[in-house]
Design a protein around this motif. Structure first.
Motif, PDB file in Angstrom:
ATOM      1  N   ALA A 123       0.769  -1.086  -0.045  1.00  0.00           N
ATOM      2  CA  ALA A 123      -0.075   0.011  -0.132  1.00  0.00           C
ATOM      3  C   ALA A 123       0.834   1.144   0.053  1.00  0.00           C
ATOM      4  CB  ALA A 123      -0.931   0.023   1.170  1.00  0.00           C
ATOM      5  N   SER A 131      -9.241  25.282  -6.726  1.00  0.00           N
ATOM      6  CA  SER A 131     -10.373  25.410  -7.314  1.00  0.00           C
ATOM      7  C   SER A 131     -11.048  26.390  -6.691  1.00  0.00           C
ATOM      8  CB  SER A 131     -11.210  24.301  -7.719  1.00  0.00           C
ATOM      9  OG  SER A 131     -10.515  23.414  -8.230  1.00  0.00           O
ATOM     10  N   MET A 144     -18.094  18.464 -15.072  1.00  0.00           N
ATOM     11  CA  MET A 144     -17.741  17.988 -13.756  1.00  0.00           C
ATOM     12  C   MET A 144     -18.844  17.925 -13.178  1.00  0.00           C
ATOM     13  SD  MET A 144     -14.449  17.788 -13.673  1.00  0.00           S
ATOM     14  CE  MET A 144     -13.067  18.341 -14.566  1.00  0.00           C
ATOM     15  N   HIS A 172      -0.904   8.556  -0.164  1.00  0.00           N
ATOM     16  CA  HIS A 172      -0.017   7.962  -1.013  1.00  0.00           C
ATOM     17  C   HIS A 172      -0.499   7.197  -2.183  1.00  0.00           C
ATOM     18  CE1 HIS A 172       3.674   9.359   0.961  1.00  0.00           C
ATOM     19  NE2 HIS A 172       2.940   9.030   1.954  1.00  0.00           N
ATOM     20  N   GLY A 215      -1.981   4.561  -2.323  1.00  0.00           N
ATOM     21  CA  GLY A 215      -1.771   3.144  -2.359  1.00  0.00           C
ATOM     22  C   GLY A 215      -3.143   2.213  -2.764  1.00  0.00           C
ATOM     23  N   ASN A 253     -17.559  11.180  -8.280  1.00  0.00           N
ATOM     24  CA  ASN A 253     -16.953  11.725  -9.296  1.00  0.00           C
ATOM     25  C   ASN A 253     -16.070  12.895  -8.360  1.00  0.00           C
ATOM     26  OD1 ASN A 253     -15.730  13.341 -11.247  1.00  0.00           O
ATOM     27  ND2 ASN A 253     -17.679  13.838 -12.133  1.00  0.00           N
ATOM     28  N   LEU A 283     -13.395  14.558  -9.179  1.00  0.00           N
ATOM     29  CA  LEU A 283     -13.006  15.441  -9.988  1.00  0.00           C
ATOM     30  C   LEU A 283     -14.251  16.683  -9.749  1.00  0.00           C
ATOM     31  CD1 LEU A 283     -10.282  15.911 -11.220  1.00  0.00           C
ATOM     32  CD2 LEU A 283     -11.411  15.396 -13.518  1.00  0.00           C
ATOM     33  N   ALA A 284     -15.347  16.212  -9.888  1.00  0.00           N
ATOM     34  CA  ALA A 284     -16.442  17.422  -9.647  1.00  0.00           C
ATOM     35  C   ALA A 284     -16.565  18.020  -8.403  1.00  0.00           C
ATOM     36  CB  ALA A 284     -17.717  16.498 -10.113  1.00  0.00           C
ATOM     37  N   VAL A 285     -15.885  17.253  -7.382  1.00  0.00           N
ATOM     38  CA  VAL A 285     -15.872  17.758  -6.107  1.00  0.00           C
ATOM     39  C   VAL A 285     -14.543  18.839  -5.848  1.00  0.00           C
ATOM     40  CG1 VAL A 285     -15.384  17.127  -3.600  1.00  0.00           C
ATOM     41  CG2 VAL A 285     -17.064  15.901  -4.968  1.00  0.00           C
ATOM     42  N   ASP A 286     -13.735  18.183  -6.453  1.00  0.00           N
ATOM     43  CA  ASP A 286     -12.429  19.186  -6.374  1.00  0.00           C
ATOM     44  C   ASP A 286     -12.601  20.402  -7.244  1.00  0.00           C
ATOM     45  OD1 ASP A 286      -9.209  19.073  -6.043  1.00  0.00           O
ATOM     46  OD2 ASP A 286      -9.687  19.888  -8.038  1.00  0.00           O
ATOM     47  N   THR A 287     -13.183  20.422  -8.475  1.00  0.00           N
ATOM     48  CA  THR A 287     -13.295  21.896  -9.146  1.00  0.00           C
ATOM     49  C   THR A 287     -14.591  22.562  -8.432  1.00  0.00           C
ATOM     50  OG1 THR A 287     -15.032  20.531 -10.298  1.00  0.00           O
ATOM     51  CG2 THR A 287     -12.778  20.793 -11.405  1.00  0.00           C
ATOM     52  N   LYS A 304      -4.905  14.745  -9.607  1.00  0.00           N
ATOM     53  CA  LYS A 304      -5.306  15.624 -10.487  1.00  0.00           C
ATOM     54  C   LYS A 304      -4.542  15.630 -11.912  1.00  0.00           C
ATOM     55  CE  LYS A 304      -6.423  19.392  -7.481  1.00  0.00           C
ATOM     56  NZ  LYS A 304      -6.149  20.984  -7.272  1.00  0.00           N
ATOM     57  N   GLU A 305      -3.560  14.737 -11.782  1.00  0.00           N
ATOM     58  CA  GLU A 305      -2.923  14.919 -13.129  1.00  0.00           C
ATOM     59  C   GLU A 305      -3.667  13.976 -14.217  1.00  0.00           C
ATOM     60  OE1 GLU A 305       1.004  13.826 -11.636  1.00  0.00           O
ATOM     61  OE2 GLU A 305       0.612  15.580 -10.595  1.00  0.00           O
ATOM     62  N   ARG A 306      -3.666  14.598 -15.457  1.00  0.00           N
ATOM     63  CA  ARG A 306      -4.497  13.953 -16.518  1.00  0.00           C
ATOM     64  C   ARG A 306      -3.504  13.493 -17.590  1.00  0.00           C
ATOM     65  NH1 ARG A 306      -8.385  19.009 -16.936  1.00  0.00           N
ATOM     66  NH2 ARG A 306      -6.406  19.775 -16.458  1.00  0.00           N
TER      67      ARG A 306
END
Lengths: 374, 521, 328
Positions: free
Chosen positions: A348, B85, B101, C92, C94, C195, C197-201, C326-328
């Protein structure tokens, strides 16, 4: 700086980082030993002596190693197909049933040369059968293989208890075990085998399935990296879409990989039942299936790594028994705790130390910075 | 070309956003280099550039997705640090991402209030939001069914939900990243109406696109990005599509020209008869496609991305089985009830250079030699029934690399370590090496450097001249026009038109791609 | 109503009573897993967290004689284990299954090692006096109402007479429902599992949300462990969770990641368990003797059948098991 995009040389990725993870795990184990009031350095000494100090110890160490190689390979081959087989325990257990059915039916009739291969095949077959169902469910019904293989461990346990208590039990016996197998179904012990060549070693459970384990390593290595089937398996494991594009059928790969995995796990039953106990009994798998996960993670899913990791666990198991004897405060379960730590750090948290290694590497090799900076 | 010609006048309107010297690198790639940008309040500001010019990176920096390596962001003249953001939203920036999003299981209402709930309990927030949204919807003509799960809405309404999300957070600056890529022309028109309304109400809009027509139609000012640098900012009225195109590409396109072929008598390599594909959600991805490709010709498939071209390639290559219709490949019939998988297609002589090379075309963690085997590991040539002929595989890869100038010429290198162009050349080499009689090619030059483009084009023409039937799918109209002997245009999963490659005309094709022929004719 | 004599009635009531008792840790763990998995973090480590917490509770109760301190310690240990899980999975990125497994294996080893080192009773903690435990509570009017037909005995023998933690478990279910569906935290929790990513944005920290969810999960596992060691039993016994963490996981999946159905699944599995003990060696009409092992395996079998889509469909949160990047 984003360290994850920095490429490291193979020796760092394959040797140094895994080794650091293991050291970290063992360091934490040392802290636990300190916490219960013993000296970790002394413990390591006792453990190593207990694992290698005399030839009986070596025999036991390698006997444990055999089981771990089987279950480690089982987990690894599934990993290469991007499948997580937590069901090695149940598959090994169920494989024991295969051996028992074949041997109890035929041991009065067949010579060893026929019976032993047949029983080994039965172990592999039953092991893969127990893996086939979760595999099929994953491939065709979309069930999560992690959950189903966990469930199948419990189902196997209940099933085996039922069969041993009610069906397979030796009539008149109190303990839920089958009758002893006829000697034609026994795999020769290593001390017997070596005696043929005039080498005398102490009697231990180590038997010829150790060679079977090494053979499986070789075959697995060839299968994964040298055959077209292995190529297809790795392709499907890396990218399902690319596999379809290449004309590989991912569903079939799921089933093949899991059946192979189950078969390998099933060979634990060969070591335990045909090599040592010579009967089917409860809980002979003793957690080896789970240890296989730690072994595979530690050995980075490569047969060579798996042999090394299995040996380490062999040392821990055998040395741990010795340790429990010498230092009464430390019990055999210490090995289980260490196993947990290794799964944690080598699995992990496998990438936890990488950023630090990258930084050190860049310090030593400033020329790599330009290529890596961002 | 000078920068900011619009920023000189003393009576110029207030500035909403100013970027100063923004730079960002990813590994070896300079995604943004020393970018300056001024966006005036209450305007629609277009940002154009080719794929990979750095538009999305720049906007991601503005929205806190990435941090710039250097440079400053000023919002309303105030230097502002945007680490997330959250910071961007606080600064009054809203963004409509290319990929929405949205939480698909949530209703529109829930999606809108997510992150702006007004209190620990939902009840009050939801009823407030309902009112506010009703207002916003009326004000900007953005009506959306508020209680429907967004996953069930058409894309146009999903996009409106995204805009509502931004407005609900009082965004004064709205960034839209390639908003029309997924929209029908009608939906796009509606969107532009909304954007104009927003501008009237004082909202600043940044529109990122690579469609020049949209820039001309709707923006006040336009900036051009090329290879990570800002090459121009000017008033839209002062420029033209031709000039912008030139700025985007950096040089007059010395469009390669090739002699056109017209093999009327040649045998047919690939034929599609009434092929339809219905997706899982009842979506029609392909609608009654009829198509022929003869040996010795290149048929180009033009169309705006997302109009069924990907599905077409998947069906023709055997990755996906069509729901109706049948194919004929070199005289062999493949029906929906008796499909062939990609391996069988290859046996039948049909080979495929996929659109999405990183997902389909190669395996990133494999060595180049292993990737160069993808699709052919079962070929007798490459194995002794069980064991692979690893030496031969390596040698073959090396030979392919030489023939197609793949660099570095190292078959043991991981596939991910090659640049996009070299990856593409390797895939092309792998497929062309098998002497296909039918070749499907998807987006052969997407993200590929100019040198490689020319080589790839030459190789495709060479294949055609050798009698291969080539179907070329590309969103680059110039590429289609340069290479194709015949061009079909796809729209909404159908083939809506066909023209001869020799007398194809960009305007006509463009109209077909927008399915606007009927209106004109 | 001939068959409904006292004997049968008493058996039924006793079985229901036992059902509630064995279901309690399942319910607590299922709610724990629900928080974690709704946030997108797979948790197969319920078993390990519960085991470690049970050990902590058993130890602390033995050392201090205080059930409340023991509860606190159990929650603390559950949270600490959860912190490891979150650190591995969220910080991390994991593998979540591997991390959960590590926690299970670690707990299984460590509880015995420490138990033997500290208490020298073969891995058990010392037997607790009733003051150091959570003891059964008589609910008001239990005896007075006993004469009311059906409901009276039901109230006295099934509802009343449990320890505090049972009632806590039963209140946790509606509470979980309320948190998940009626609060801001719940909205974000559901969103981040679907989702991230939606939360992050939307300006919300994915990591913080997932940490909170995983830690809540740890705390609830702590309560479950405490129940096992000092409420249901009078000491910690090695491996005392005996797979209940996995059954709870199965129940949560069976309940399709929703609180009330998950609780019903827990009660059903608990009922099977309670019945299994009573059915041992009893010939039933028509079916004959049902093997105990079959009943014990039923939760697992039913879960597999459910996952296979043969009885409805269990759709997991969409982003489950995928580390957020976040990296795409």
């Amino acid at each position: 700086m984003n360290t994850s995009t920095v490429e490291l040389p193979d020796w760092l990725e394959i040797v140094v980082i895994p080794l650091l993870n293991i050291i970290l795990a063992l360091f934490c184990a040392g802290l636990i030993i300190l916490a219960i009031g013993e000296n970790p350095i002394e413990a390591v000494g006792i453990m190593l002596k207990g694992a290698f100090g005399y030839d009986e110890a070596v025999g036991y160490t390698l006997y444990y190693t055999t089981n771990f190689i089987f279950t480690g390979l089982a987990v690894a081959i599934a990993f290469h197909a991007n499948l997580f087989n937590i069901g090695g325990e149940g598959q090994a257990y169920f494989a024991g049933l295969g051996i028992a059915l074949v041997v109890l039916t035929l041991d009065q009739y067949l010579p060893a040369l026929l019976l032993i291969p047949l029983a080994i095949a039965a172990a592999a077959l039953f092991g893969s059968l127990w893996a086939f169902i979760p595999a099929w469910l994953q491939a065709y019904r979309g069930s999560h293989i992690v959950i189903t293989t966990i469930m199948f461990n419990f189902i196997a346990a209940s099933l085996m208890v039922y069969l041993l208590v009610n069906v397979l039990i030796q009539p008149g016996s109190m303990s839920p075990e089958t009758r002893e197998f006829a000697t034609t179904a026994w795999l020769p012990f290593m001390h017997e085998f070596l005696a043929l060549f005039g080498v005398t070693v102490t009697r231990t459970p180590l038997n010829l399935s150790f060679f079977l384990a090494l053979l499986c390593c070789l075959i697995t290595w060839i299968y994964i990296w040298k055959t077209r089937w292995g190529y297809a398996l790795r392709t499907a494991g890396q990218s399902e879409a690319a596999a379809v594009y290449a004309g590989i059928k991912p569903k079939r790969i799921i089933i093949t990989a899991m059946c192979l995995s189950g078969a390998l796990a099933g060979l634990v039953a060969v070591n335990e039942l045909m090599g040592v106990h010579h009967r089917l009994l409860l809980n002979f798998t003793a957690g080896y299936g789970f240890t296989g996960i730690a072994v595979s993670l530690m050995g980075r899913n490569h047969p060579v790594g798996i042999i090394l990791a299995s040996l380490l666990f062999g040392i821990l198991y055998q040395g741990g028994a010795e340790l429990a004897f010498e230092l009464p405060k430390i019990t055999r379960e210490m090995v289980v705790a260490i196993q947990g730590l290794i799964i944690l750090f080598s699995g992990a948290l496998a990438l936890m130390l990488r950023p630090w290694v990258v930084r050190v590497y860049l310090l030593m090799r400033p020329s790599a910075i330009n290529a890596a900076a961002s | 070309m000078t920068n900011h010609p619009v920023n000189g006048g003393e009576s110029s309107p207030p500035i909403a956003i100013e970027l100063q010297g923004i730079s960002k690198r990813f590994g070896n790639v300079r995604a943004n280099q020393d970018i300056d940008l001024v966006v005036q309040r209450g305007t629609i500001h277009g940002i154009v550039g080719e794929n990979g010019a750095g538009k999305s990176t720049l906007m991601s920096i503005l929205y806190g997705f990435y941090q710039a390596d250097s440079g400053a962001i000023l919002i309303d003249g105030v230097p502002t640090k945007i680490y997330s953001s959250h910071d961007a939203i606080d600064a009054g920036i809203g963004m409509v991402h290319q990929h929405f999003m949205l939480v698909e299981t949530f209703s529109v209402l829930e999606n809108v209030i997510l992150g702006a709930e007004q209190g620990a309990l939902l009840k009050a927030g939801i009823s407030n939001a309902r009112q506010t949204l009703q207002h916003l919807a009326d004000e900007y003509q953005l009506s959306v069914p508020l209680d429907q799960p967004t996953g069930q809405l058409p894309v146009g309404q999903q996009q409106r939900t995204e805009i509502l999300k931004a407005l609900y957070r009082n965004a004064e600056i709205l960034i839209l990243d390639e908003p029309t890529g997924v929209l029908t022309p009608q939906e796009a028109d509606q969107l532009f109406r909304v954007l104009r309304t927003l501008r009237e109400k004082g909202v600043t809009v940044i529109l990122i696109t690579h469609k020049l027509r949209e820039i001309m139609d709707v923006t006040d000012n336009v900036s051009v990005l090329r290879l990570g640098t800002m090459v121009s900012t000017q008033r839209t009225a002062d420029t033209s599509m031709e000039q912008l195109a030139e700025l985007m590409v950096g040089r007059k396109l010395e469009s390669q020209t090739f002699a056109k072929a017209d093999p009327v008598d040649a045998t047919i390599g690939l034929e599609a008869h009434n092929v339809s594909l219905h997706g899982s959600k009842g979506l029609t991805e392909l609608d009654n496609i009829n198509l022929q490709v003869r040996h010795g010709e290149i048929v180009g498939v033009a169309g705006v991305a997302g109009n069924g071209q990907s599905a077409l390639l998947e069906v023709l290559s055997g990755i996906v089985t069509p729901t109706a219709g049948h194919l004929v490949i070199n005289g062999r019939t493949v029906s929906a009830s008796e499909p062939m998988d990609p391996a069988q297609m290859r046996e039948a002589g049909l080979h495929h250079v996929p659109e999405d090379r990183l997902r389909l075309g190669l395996i990133k963690s494999f060595t180049a030699a292993e990737s160069a085997l993808l699709g052919y590991h079962t070929r007798e040539k490459f194995n002794w029934r069980v064991l692979l002929k690893l030496n031969l595989i390596r040698e073959t890869c090396k030979r392919l690399m030489q023939a197609f100038d793949v660099r570095p010429q190292d078959p043991a290198l991981k596939s991910a370590s090659f640049s996009g162009g070299n990856q593409q050349k390797l895939i092309l080499a792998r497929e062309l090496d098998k002497a296909p009689s039918v070749l499907l090619v998807g987006q052969p030059t997407r993200g590929v450097d100019i040198g490689a483009i020319e080589l790839i084009h030459d190789k495709l023409i060479e294949m055609r001249d050798n009698g291969c039937a080539v179907l070329l799918v590309s969103v680059e109209l110039d590429e289609i026009m340069a290479l194709s002997d015949r061009i079909v245009v796809m729209f909404g999963g159908r083939i809506v038109g066909e023209v001869n490659g020799a007398n194809a005309n960009k305007t006509e094709l463009g109209l077909m791609m927008a399915n606007a022929m009927d209106d004109v004719a | 109503m001939d068959w409904l004599n006292d004997e049968v009635l008493r058996t039924i009531l006793a079985t229901l009573d036992a059902t509630l008792r064995v279901s309690t840790p399942l319910i607590l763990c299922a709610m724990a897993g629900l928080f974690s998995e709704r946030s997108g973090v797979i948790d197969i480590g319920l078993e390990g967290k519960m085991l470690a917490a049970a050990f902590a509770a058993g130890s602390l109760a033995a050392l201090t004689g205080s059930a409340w301190l023991a509860l606190l310690a159990a929650i603390g240990v559950g949270v600490a284990m959860a912190l490891v899980h979150a650190f591995a999975c969220v910080t991390h990125r994991g593998n979540q299954v591997v991390s959960g497994l590590a926690i299970n294996v670690l707990a299984s080893g460590l509880t015995v090692v420490l138990g033997i080192a500290w208490f020298r009773q073969g891995g058990q903690t010392p037997s607790l006096p009733s003051e150091a435990r959570f003891m059964p509570l008589q609910l008001p009017l239990a005896d007075t109402l006993a004469s009311v037909p059906v409901l009276g005995p039901l109230y006295r023998d099934v509802i009343s007479g449990h320890n505090l933690l049972v009632y806590i478990a039963l209140t946790i279910v509606p509470l979980t429902w309320w948190i998940v569906y009626r609060t801001r935290f719940g909205l974000r929790l559901r969103a981040v599992g679907e989702n991230p990513l939606a939360v992050d944005t939307a300006g919300i920290s994915v990591a913080r949300l997932r940490y909170s969810a995983v830690l809540i999960c740890g705390a609830l596992c702590g309560v479950a462990g405490c129940y096992l060691a000092i409420a249901q039993n009078a000491a910690f016994v090695r491996e005392m969770t005996a797979g209940q963490g996995y059954i709870a996981l199965a129940a949560m999946i069976f309940g399709k990641w929703r609180p009330l159905p998950a609780m019903i699944a827990c009660l059903m599995f608990g009922f099977l368990d309670a019945v299994a003990i009573r059915l041992q060696g009893i010939e039933l009409p028509v079916i004959g003797e049902v093997p105990v092992q079959l009943i014990q395996a039923l939760p697992y079998i039913l879960t597999v059948v459910l996952l296979a889509g043969f009885i409805g469909r269990a759709v997991a949160p969409k982003a489950i098991g995928v580390p957020f990047s976040k990296e795409r």
